[in-house]
Design a protein around this motif. Sequence first.
Motif, PDB file in Angstrom:
ATOM      1  N   ARG A  41       0.846  -1.184   0.000  1.00  0.00           N
ATOM      2  CA  ARG A  41       0.000   0.000   0.000  1.00  0.00           C
ATOM      3  C   ARG A  41       0.888   1.243   0.000  1.00  0.00           C
ATOM      4  O   ARG A  41       1.841   1.342   0.759  1.00  0.00           O
ATOM      5  N   THR A  42       0.558   2.194  -0.871  1.00  0.00           N
ATOM      6  CA  THR A  42       1.321   3.440  -0.966  1.00  0.00           C
ATOM      7  C   THR A  42       0.821   4.446   0.059  1.00  0.00           C
ATOM      8  O   THR A  42      -0.187   4.224   0.722  1.00  0.00           O
ATOM      9  N   ALA A  43       1.522   5.583   0.158  1.00  0.00           N
ATOM     10  CA  ALA A  43       1.143   6.643   1.109  1.00  0.00           C
ATOM     11  C   ALA A  43      -0.245   7.199   0.820  1.00  0.00           C
ATOM     12  O   ALA A  43      -0.964   7.604   1.738  1.00  0.00           O
ATOM     13  N   ASP A  44      -0.650   7.204  -0.473  1.00  0.00           N
ATOM     14  CA  ASP A  44      -1.983   7.717  -0.820  1.00  0.00           C
ATOM     15  C   ASP A  44      -3.036   6.597  -0.837  1.00  0.00           C
ATOM     16  O   ASP A  44      -4.056   6.700  -1.509  1.00  0.00           O
ATOM     17  N   ASP A  49       2.469  -3.017  -7.043  1.00  0.00           N
ATOM     18  CA  ASP A  49       3.367  -4.167  -6.992  1.00  0.00           C
ATOM     19  C   ASP A  49       4.797  -3.702  -6.812  1.00  0.00           C
ATOM     20  O   ASP A  49       5.220  -2.718  -7.427  1.00  0.00           O
ATOM     21  N   GLU A  50       5.518  -4.401  -5.978  1.00  0.00           N
ATOM     22  CA  GLU A  50       6.940  -4.150  -5.787  1.00  0.00           C
ATOM     23  C   GLU A  50       7.663  -5.449  -6.117  1.00  0.00           C
ATOM     24  O   GLU A  50       7.328  -6.505  -5.570  1.00  0.00           O
ATOM     25  N   ALA A  51       8.634  -5.402  -7.011  1.00  0.00           N
ATOM     26  CA  ALA A  51       9.352  -6.604  -7.419  1.00  0.00           C
ATOM     27  C   ALA A  51      10.488  -6.901  -6.449  1.00  0.00           C
ATOM     28  O   ALA A  51      11.215  -6.011  -6.027  1.00  0.00           O
ATOM     29  N   ASN A  52      10.604  -8.183  -6.094  1.00  0.00           N
ATOM     30  CA  ASN A  52      11.719  -8.683  -5.306  1.00  0.00           C
ATOM     31  C   ASN A  52      12.466  -9.668  -6.192  1.00  0.00           C
ATOM     32  O   ASN A  52      11.839 -10.490  -6.873  1.00  0.00           O
TER      33      ASN A  52
END
Length: 162
Positions: A41-44, A49-52
């Motif tokens: 979840r972003t600040a807004d 998606d965040e890649a690992n």
Amino acid sequence: MANDLNVVALVGRLTRESELRYSNGGMAICRFSIAVNRRKRTADNRWEDEANFFDCTMFGKSAESINQYLEKGRQVSIIGELRQSRWEQDGQSRSRVEIAVNSLQLLSSPGSTEGRSEKSYGEQSVARNQGSYSPRPSAKPESVPMMDISGPEQFDDDQIPF
């Protein structure tokens, strides 16, 4: 300690073509990397998606056989364990953690979004198929009959093979 546990299970996409090399003793070593997305979840208050990225290594005959199928973009499922290597370089201590893959399953073609299972390789997969593993691209994996194992009362003593 006998009670320790080191198990990794991931589904992701290959970030590059695999590399097959051989040790001085002749053992095949296949190295590849996979990207696994994680929702955050972003600040807004939106989801993104965040890649690992994870480095993986597979050894032996399974590594030789699967190498030809590991193309960039292909979705795979892996089961393995974390291994840490330590060495010294230019007077500095270095370390690297990677996944030693025990079982790998091809889930889709490169760039494909479909999730159907194509082939399975590795110690667990070979054991499941009772040694009928065939690395040829034209070969189809044998289907293993499924058993209903709903509880201990399903077998008579006469039906147990041991």
